[in-house]
Design a protein around this motif. Sequence first.
Motif, short mmCIF file in Angstrom:
data_model
loop_
_atom_site.label_atom_id
_atom_site.label_comp_id
_atom_site.label_asym_id
_atom_site.label_seq_id
_atom_site.Cartn_x
_atom_site.Cartn_y
_atom_site.Cartn_z
N GLY A 295 0.78 -1.22 0.00
CA GLY A 295 0.00 0.00 0.00
C GLY A 295 0.81 1.27 0.00
O GLY A 295 0.26 2.36 -0.17
N VAL A 296 2.13 1.20 0.20
CA VAL A 296 2.95 2.39 0.19
C VAL A 296 3.41 2.66 -1.24
O VAL A 296 3.86 1.74 -1.94
CB VAL A 296 4.19 2.21 1.10
CG1 VAL A 296 5.06 3.45 1.06
CG2 VAL A 296 3.74 1.92 2.52
N PRO A 297 3.31 3.90 -1.74
CA PRO A 297 3.72 4.20 -3.11
C PRO A 297 5.17 3.82 -3.36
O PRO A 297 6.03 4.05 -2.52
CB PRO A 297 3.51 5.71 -3.22
CG PRO A 297 2.53 6.05 -2.15
CD PRO A 297 2.78 5.07 -1.05
N THR A 298 5.41 3.23 -4.54
CA THR A 298 6.76 2.82 -4.88
C THR A 298 7.65 4.02 -5.16
O THR A 298 8.78 4.11 -4.70
CB THR A 298 6.73 1.91 -6.11
OG1 THR A 298 5.86 0.82 -5.85
CG2 THR A 298 8.12 1.38 -6.42
N PHE A 299 7.14 4.98 -5.91
CA PHE A 299 7.94 6.14 -6.29
C PHE A 299 7.35 7.39 -5.66
O PHE A 299 6.29 7.85 -6.04
CB PHE A 299 8.00 6.27 -7.81
CG PHE A 299 8.72 5.13 -8.48
CD1 PHE A 299 10.09 5.04 -8.42
CD2 PHE A 299 8.02 4.15 -9.14
CE1 PHE A 299 10.76 3.98 -9.02
CE2 PHE A 299 8.67 3.09 -9.75
CZ PHE A 299 10.05 3.01 -9.68
N MET A 300 8.04 7.90 -4.67
CA MET A 300 7.67 9.17 -4.07
C MET A 300 8.59 10.22 -4.68
O MET A 300 9.41 9.92 -5.55
CB MET A 300 7.80 9.08 -2.56
CG MET A 300 7.04 7.89 -1.98
SD MET A 300 7.09 7.78 -0.19
CE MET A 300 5.84 9.00 0.22
N ASN A 301 8.45 11.47 -4.23
CA ASN A 301 9.27 12.51 -4.84
C ASN A 301 10.69 12.53 -4.29
O ASN A 301 11.50 13.36 -4.70
CB ASN A 301 8.62 13.88 -4.64
CG ASN A 301 8.57 14.28 -3.16
OD1 ASN A 301 8.79 13.46 -2.27
ND2 ASN A 301 8.26 15.53 -2.91
N CYS A 302 11.00 11.63 -3.36
CA CYS A 302 12.34 11.60 -2.78
C CYS A 302 12.67 10.20 -2.27
O CYS A 302 11.78 9.49 -1.78
CB CYS A 302 12.43 12.62 -1.64
SG CYS A 302 14.01 12.60 -0.75
#
Length: 393
Positions: free
Chosen positions: A223-230
Motif C-alpha cells: 500500500g505504500v507508493p513505490t515512487f515518491m518525490n524523494c
Amino acid sequence: MGPPLPSSTLELGVGSNGFGGMSNVATSMSMGNDFGGGIGSAMSVVSHGRPSVTGLDRSMERSIFLELALAAMDELVKMAQTDEPLWLRSLEGGREVLNHEEYMRNFTPCIGLKPNGFVSEASRESGTVIINSLTLVETLMDSNRWLEMFPGVLARTSTTDVISSGMGGTRNGALQLMHAELQVLSPLVPVREVNFLRFCKQHAEGVWAVVDVSVDAIRDTTGVPTFMNCRRLPSGCVVQDMPNGYSKVTWVEHAEYDESQVHHLYRPLLSSGMGFGAQRWVATLQRQSECQAILMSSCVTSRDHTAITASGRRSMLKLAQRMTDNFCAGVCASTVHKWTKLNAGNVDEDVRVMTRESLDDPGEPPGVVLSLPLRSGCQSPHRGYLISCAMSD
C-alpha cells in the motif's frame, strides 16, 4: 534464532544486535562485502504481488529490513570516516560534497538504481553539540522528540512499526519503520515525504550511529507508493561523546529527488545542500541543544534581577516551539495543514494567496489563516517575503 547472518566489517551481526525474535529466514540471505546480491534477490521475492501479508511474508519482510539496515549502517560509517577522494571541498563556502563517481566505484546502491528524472544530493558536516550521545540517540529514536529537535526541517513524523526496541534496555540494535515530511521554508519547494528504516547501533563505549534508508522499493505491495518525490539513501549521524556533556556529531545526508517538482530558482539551493543538507541538520541541532541547555540550566547570573523559575523556562521553551511551528506551518505546504489557493480578480499574478482554517491549533485563534508568499519574478522590493496572519470570526 539459529546461525547468525555473516557480519559486516563493522561486526554488525544479528547475534550482537538483539534480533532474537525474528524468523531465521534471515539466515538464508548472504550479505557479502558489497551487500548487493542478498538484498537484490530478497527484494525480488517481496516486490511481487501477493494478496495478503501472511506470517511468513511478515517474517521475510522483517528479515529483509534487517539486512538492508545492516548494509545502510556499514555504508554510513564508511562515508562518515572516509575523506578524499570520496568527499571534496566545494569552491563555494568550503562545504564537503560527495564525489559521485568515487561513490559509485566503492558502493553498491542498497536500494537499487536511481529512478529516471531524479537527481542526487549529498553532503557531510561535523560539529560539536551540547548533548551527550545517549540523549541524542533517544531523541532520534522517538518521533515526537525528533520533531521537537528539528522544527524547521521536519513538518511531520511518526513511527509506523517497531521491529526491535534494542537490547539490554538500551537502543543498541533498535530498528523501526518511520514516516517523515521534510521541509524548506518556502511554498515553492515541495515537502519531501519519505518512508524509511531507522537503525541504531553502538559501535564502542560512547560511540553511536543512527542511519536512515528508504524502504519504498520493498513495500510497494503493502500500500505504500513505490515512487515518491524523494528517496533517502543511507543517511544519518555518528555521535562520539566528549567531556563535559558535549559530543562530536558527523552528519551525512544522501538523497535522490525529482527536481522537476522544484521551482528553478530553488534548484541551486537544494543541489548545494543548503535546503536539506547535513549542514542544516547540524546547525539546527546545535541551536536547539544550546537553547535547551540554557533554559534548563539552574544557574542564574548576578545581573539577572528577574530570575525565571524552572517551570517558567519550560513554558518559554514550549511557547518558542509553538511560535516556530506556527510560522513554519504558514510558509510550507505540508500535509499537516490543508491549504487552498485563493483566486481573486484584483490580485496580481505574481502573488499567490493561500488560505486555511484554524480550529483548535495551540497558539492560533480560530478563524482563517492567510499566507501571501510573493512569486518569483515579482518586481517588489520585498520579493519573497511572506505575510501570514489569522483572522478570527
